[in-house]
Scaffold this motif. Structure first.
Motif, PDB file in Angstrom:
ATOM      1  N   CYS A 344       0.459  -0.990  -0.126  1.00 33.89           N
ATOM      2  CA  CYS A 344       0.090   0.347  -0.002  1.00 33.89           C
ATOM      3  C   CYS A 344       0.878   1.126  -0.205  1.00 33.89           C
ATOM      4  O   CYS A 344       0.567   2.185  -0.599  1.00 33.89           O
ATOM      5  CB  CYS A 344      -0.722  -0.307   1.619  1.00 33.89           C
ATOM      6  N   GLN A 345       2.294   1.377   0.201  1.00 31.28           N
ATOM      7  CA  GLN A 345       2.778   2.531   0.699  1.00 31.28           C
ATOM      8  C   GLN A 345       3.836   2.270  -0.327  1.00 31.28           C
ATOM      9  O   GLN A 345       3.799   3.504  -1.245  1.00 31.28           O
ATOM     10  CB  GLN A 345       4.111   2.118   2.111  1.00 31.28           C
ATOM     11  N   LEU A 346       3.612   1.436  -0.779  1.00 32.74           N
ATOM     12  CA  LEU A 346       4.514   1.273  -2.634  1.00 32.74           C
ATOM     13  C   LEU A 346       3.485   2.041  -3.836  1.00 32.74           C
ATOM     14  O   LEU A 346       4.165   3.041  -4.552  1.00 32.74           O
ATOM     15  CB  LEU A 346       5.581   0.727  -2.924  1.00 32.74           C
ATOM     16  N   LEU A 347       2.273   1.497  -3.200  1.00 32.82           N
ATOM     17  CA  LEU A 347       1.530   2.084  -4.274  1.00 32.82           C
ATOM     18  C   LEU A 347       0.622   3.406  -4.457  1.00 32.82           C
ATOM     19  O   LEU A 347      -0.432   4.408  -5.061  1.00 32.82           O
ATOM     20  CB  LEU A 347       0.086   0.643  -4.857  1.00 32.82           C
ATOM     21  N   ALA A 348       0.761   3.610  -3.000  1.00 34.98           N
ATOM     22  CA  ALA A 348      -0.037   4.626  -2.636  1.00 34.98           C
ATOM     23  C   ALA A 348       0.121   5.961  -3.288  1.00 34.98           C
ATOM     24  O   ALA A 348       1.583   6.853  -3.925  1.00 34.98           O
ATOM     25  CB  ALA A 348       0.804   5.576  -1.124  1.00 34.98           C
ATOM     26  N   GLY A 349      -0.604   7.235  -3.883  1.00 33.17           N
ATOM     27  CA  GLY A 349      -0.537   7.878  -4.965  1.00 33.17           C
ATOM     28  C   GLY A 349      -0.934   7.338  -6.137  1.00 33.17           C
ATOM     29  O   GLY A 349      -0.929   8.504  -7.773  1.00 33.17           O
ATOM     30  N   SER A 350      -0.686   6.243  -6.867  1.00 37.79           N
ATOM     31  CA  SER A 350      -1.632   5.950  -7.930  1.00 37.79           C
ATOM     32  C   SER A 350      -2.288   5.750  -8.370  1.00 37.79           C
ATOM     33  O   SER A 350      -2.543   5.595  -9.111  1.00 37.79           O
ATOM     34  CB  SER A 350       0.047   4.470  -7.879  1.00 37.79           C
ATOM     35  N   GLU A 351      -3.407   5.244  -8.149  1.00 37.67           N
ATOM     36  CA  GLU A 351      -4.208   6.345  -7.888  1.00 37.67           C
ATOM     37  C   GLU A 351      -4.660   7.108  -9.281  1.00 37.67           C
ATOM     38  O   GLU A 351      -6.074   6.843 -10.169  1.00 37.67           O
ATOM     39  CB  GLU A 351      -5.569   5.625  -7.393  1.00 37.67           C
ATOM     40  N   LYS A 352      -3.928   7.702  -9.314  1.00 39.15           N
ATOM     41  CA  LYS A 352      -3.820   9.046 -10.213  1.00 39.15           C
ATOM     42  C   LYS A 352      -3.905   8.469 -11.598  1.00 39.15           C
ATOM     43  O   LYS A 352      -4.234   8.931 -12.835  1.00 39.15           O
ATOM     44  CB  LYS A 352      -3.121  10.269 -10.381  1.00 39.15           C
ATOM     45  N   ILE A 404       9.412  -9.891 -11.040  1.00 37.97           N
ATOM     46  CA  ILE A 404       9.059  -9.222 -11.544  1.00 37.97           C
ATOM     47  C   ILE A 404       8.506  -8.427 -11.665  1.00 37.97           C
ATOM     48  O   ILE A 404       7.979  -7.253 -12.550  1.00 37.97           O
ATOM     49  CB  ILE A 404       8.674 -10.526 -13.154  1.00 37.97           C
ATOM     50  N   ILE A 405       6.814  -9.028 -11.085  1.00 33.17           N
ATOM     51  CA  ILE A 405       6.325  -7.539 -10.257  1.00 33.17           C
ATOM     52  C   ILE A 405       6.476  -6.691 -10.203  1.00 33.17           C
ATOM     53  O   ILE A 405       6.194  -4.886 -10.448  1.00 33.17           O
ATOM     54  CB  ILE A 405       4.853  -8.437  -9.475  1.00 33.17           C
ATOM     55  N   GLN A 406       7.476  -6.891  -9.002  1.00 32.77           N
ATOM     56  CA  GLN A 406       7.756  -5.539  -8.469  1.00 32.77           C
ATOM     57  C   GLN A 406       8.411  -4.343  -9.630  1.00 32.77           C
ATOM     58  O   GLN A 406       8.372  -3.535  -9.199  1.00 32.77           O
ATOM     59  CB  GLN A 406       9.119  -5.300  -7.466  1.00 32.77           C
ATOM     60  N   ALA A 407       9.141  -5.302 -10.557  1.00 30.24           N
ATOM     61  CA  ALA A 407       9.540  -3.906 -11.831  1.00 30.24           C
ATOM     62  C   ALA A 407       9.180  -3.828 -12.534  1.00 30.24           C
ATOM     63  O   ALA A 407       8.667  -2.704 -12.459  1.00 30.24           O
ATOM     64  CB  ALA A 407      10.366  -5.114 -12.714  1.00 30.24           C
ATOM     65  N   HIS A 408       7.619  -4.007 -12.919  1.00 34.23           N
ATOM     66  CA  HIS A 408       5.985  -4.031 -12.673  1.00 34.23           C
ATOM     67  C   HIS A 408       5.612  -2.315 -12.060  1.00 34.23           C
ATOM     68  O   HIS A 408       4.142  -2.370 -11.974  1.00 34.23           O
ATOM     69  CB  HIS A 408       5.751  -4.632 -13.563  1.00 34.23           C
ATOM     70  N   ARG A 409       6.288  -2.711 -10.549  1.00 41.98           N
ATOM     71  CA  ARG A 409       5.962  -1.365 -10.074  1.00 41.98           C
ATOM     72  C   ARG A 409       4.758  -1.691  -9.767  1.00 41.98           C
ATOM     73  O   ARG A 409       3.181  -1.425  -9.279  1.00 41.98           O
ATOM     74  CB  ARG A 409       5.594   0.241 -10.129  1.00 41.98           C
ATOM     75  N   GLY A 410       4.290  -3.049  -9.155  1.00 46.29           N
ATOM     76  CA  GLY A 410       2.797  -3.859  -8.622  1.00 46.29           C
ATOM     77  C   GLY A 410       3.109  -4.658  -7.438  1.00 46.29           C
ATOM     78  O   GLY A 410       4.070  -4.199  -7.293  1.00 46.29           O
ATOM     79  N   ALA A 411       2.487  -4.758  -6.877  1.00 43.40           N
ATOM     80  CA  ALA A 411       2.121  -6.131  -6.142  1.00 43.40           C
ATOM     81  C   ALA A 411       1.729  -7.204  -6.091  1.00 43.40           C
ATOM     82  O   ALA A 411       0.944  -7.556  -6.736  1.00 43.40           O
ATOM     83  CB  ALA A 411       1.304  -5.821  -4.986  1.00 43.40           C
ATOM     84  N   ILE A 412       2.436  -8.403  -5.726  1.00 45.19           N
ATOM     85  CA  ILE A 412       1.506  -9.916  -5.623  1.00 45.19           C
ATOM     86  C   ILE A 412       1.657 -10.536  -4.331  1.00 45.19           C
ATOM     87  O   ILE A 412       2.695 -10.412  -3.070  1.00 45.19           O
ATOM     88  CB  ILE A 412       2.713 -10.451  -6.407  1.00 45.19           C
ATOM     89  N   LEU A 426      -2.665 -10.785  -7.851  1.00 42.88           N
ATOM     90  CA  LEU A 426      -1.933  -9.952  -8.738  1.00 42.88           C
ATOM     91  C   LEU A 426      -2.206  -8.497  -8.922  1.00 42.88           C
ATOM     92  O   LEU A 426      -3.343  -8.728  -9.730  1.00 42.88           O
ATOM     93  CB  LEU A 426      -0.674 -10.620  -9.465  1.00 42.88           C
ATOM     94  N   LEU A 427      -1.528  -7.473  -8.569  1.00 45.72           N
ATOM     95  CA  LEU A 427      -2.187  -6.616  -8.875  1.00 45.72           C
ATOM     96  C   LEU A 427      -1.236  -5.370  -9.937  1.00 45.72           C
ATOM     97  O   LEU A 427       0.197  -5.239  -9.186  1.00 45.72           O
ATOM     98  CB  LEU A 427      -2.334  -5.710  -7.503  1.00 45.72           C
ATOM     99  N   LEU A 428      -1.729  -4.517 -10.694  1.00 50.98           N
ATOM    100  CA  LEU A 428      -0.901  -4.311 -12.161  1.00 50.98           C
ATOM    101  C   LEU A 428      -1.458  -2.562 -12.625  1.00 50.98           C
ATOM    102  O   LEU A 428      -2.651  -2.300 -11.951  1.00 50.98           O
ATOM    103  CB  LEU A 428      -1.282  -4.956 -13.491  1.00 50.98           C
ATOM    104  N   ARG A 429      -0.433  -2.121 -12.252  1.00 57.44           N
ATOM    105  CA  ARG A 429      -0.741  -0.757 -12.376  1.00 57.44           C
ATOM    106  C   ARG A 429      -1.264  -0.495 -13.861  1.00 57.44           C
ATOM    107  O   ARG A 429      -0.358  -1.431 -14.825  1.00 57.44           O
ATOM    108  CB  ARG A 429       0.381   0.458 -11.699  1.00 57.44           C
TER     109      ARG A 429
END
Length: 445
Positions: A344-352, A404-412, A426-429
């Protein structure tokens, strides 16, 4: 009335005069203040005058039974009065000395407090300096030890100090340098051996495939079954070797990605299609639930297929016979509530970015204990639940998936399936290929 001619009286008077004379001598030695000395000097003058008149009386003594001369009585009165003055002056001097001693004592106490506080402050300062000089290198040593425990053999300690810690730091750096060399040798060996094994394995699989197609000649059912088992083993071994090669790339930070706009749904369906044969052999049904509208993301399609293959393949492998594995693809506008805090901290602000792509793989297998839900994504970690399952890998797949997912700036992550088993998410931006921050290579493990 006192008779001056009385011999006993004169004898007693002489004794008193000697005692008074001795007392005057003692007073002259002990007098310190100016007032004492002035009063004592006046008393001595009166005494000298008295003694002079006494001598005159003694030279011409009066007849027996006569009274003291008037001059002698006056001298005695003045002596008594002056003696009292000397006494008062002595008392005043003593009071002054006592007051001075009291002030000196108060000053001494104040000085003692100041010295005590200063000594305490200096001791605290010295202690803090000593603690800081010890704590700082110890903190660096602790940090270095944790870095080595995490496999970061490039970590080095500062050796500029001129004390025992500097020697410890030099020994630590020698150790890490040697460990780094050994680690590089290990990585090079694994990479080289894995690469060299791919060619012969590919030839063996092609040969087995030709035999199964009965191109060289017909086969019995038993021969076909044995060849199919060999082909499955070869496929599994090829997958393990591929994981080892990917591990070598990720550890070196050399795994590259080609990010471009792609529809997530076809990628997931491609992975499911590749696992249909395996699912049929294990009598497991794979169901897919995906939106009809395209779900476009910025990603490396081949790498995403690799991740989905690994997750769905594990679900099929660990599910009991006649079970079902469900794969769902969703388009969501926010971060799911079940997302771990660290993501959640890494993805914070990505809702834009507008939306996320969420892939959920649910199975009805044995599940994963809470203590292992994070560890399953570590290298070579396997969940121990009873006997070993046939076809179980070496514990590299999920570690590579997370990289791989971290390289896509996502979460698993993985959580419990309400119906039993596990549920991998698996959550991808959405991403943007124009962003310069989009990773093109993985970070070193």
């Amino acid at each position: 009335m006192v008779c001056v001619g009385d011999p006993d009286y004169l004898k007693e008077l002489e004794r008193y005069q000697k005692d008074f004379q001795g007392s005057l001598v003692d007073l002259r030695k002990r007098a310190n203040s100016g007032e004492e000395q002035a009063e004592l000097k006046r008393l001595l003058q009166y005494w000298d005058a008295y003694m002079a008149d006494v001598k005159l009386v003694q030279q011409a003594p009066p007849q027996k039974g006569s009274a003291l001369p008037l001059e002698i009585e006056e001298h005695l009165d003045r002596l008594v009065t002056q003696t009292n003055s000397v006494y008062q002056a002595t008392l005043a001097s003593m009071s002054s000395k006592v007051e001075g001693s009291r002030r000196t004592a108060e000053t001494a106490v104040m000085v003692l407090w100041v010295v005590t506080v200063a000594a305490l402050a200096i001791s605290i300062l010295v202690s803090l300096l000593i603690v800081r000089s010890i704590f700082k290198p110890l903190a660096h040593l602790t940090e270095g030890t944790r870095a080595i425990a995490d496999g970061k053999f490039f970590y080095r300690l500062d050796t500029s100090r001129n004390d025992e810690f500097s020697q410890v730091a030099r020994d630590f750096n020698k150790m890490t340098s040697r460990l780094n060399e050994l680690d590089e040798l290990k990585k090079g060996f694994v990479s080289h051996v894995s690469h060299e094994l791919k060619g012969p394995l590919a030839s063996m699989r092609e040969t087995i495939q030709l035999l199964l197609e009965e191109i060289p000649g017909p086969l019995t059912d038993k021969q076909k079954r044995l060849l199919e088992l060999n082909l499955q083993s070869g496929t599994r071994l090829t997958s393990m070797i591929g994981n080892l090669l990917d591990l070598s790339k990720t550890e070196a930070g050399a795994m590259e990605y080609e990010l471009k706009s792609q529809d997530l749904t076809p990628l997931v369906r491609t992975a499911i299609a590749e696992l249909e044969v395996q699912a049929q052999e294990r009598q497991v049904q794979i169901t897919a639930d995906a939106p009809e509208q395209p779900l476009v993301l910025e990603c490396d399609g081949d790498r995403i297929v690799q991740v989905v293959l690994n997750i769905v393949g594990n679900a099929v492998k660990f599910s009991p016979r006649h079970a079902a594995v469900n794969v769902s693809v969703e388009k969501i506008n926010g971060i799911p509530e079940s997302t771990p805090d660290r993501f959640c901290q890494l993805l914070a602000g990505s809702e834009k970015d507008g939306y996320f792509g969420l892939v959920t793989v649910s199975d009805s297998g044995p599940g994963i204990p809470d203590s292992d839900k994070e560890k399953v994504f570590e290298k070579f970690h396997q969940v121990k639940q009873g006997k070993k399952i046939a076809g179980q890998g070496v514990g590299l797949g999920l570690s590579i998936c997370r990289t791989i997912i971290q390289a896509h700036r996502g979460a698993i992550w993985v959580e419990d399936n309400p119906g039993g088993g596990s549920r991998f998410k698996l959550l991808l931006r959405r991403g943007d290929s124009s962003e310069v921050s989009v990773p093109r290579a993985s970070l070193p493990l």
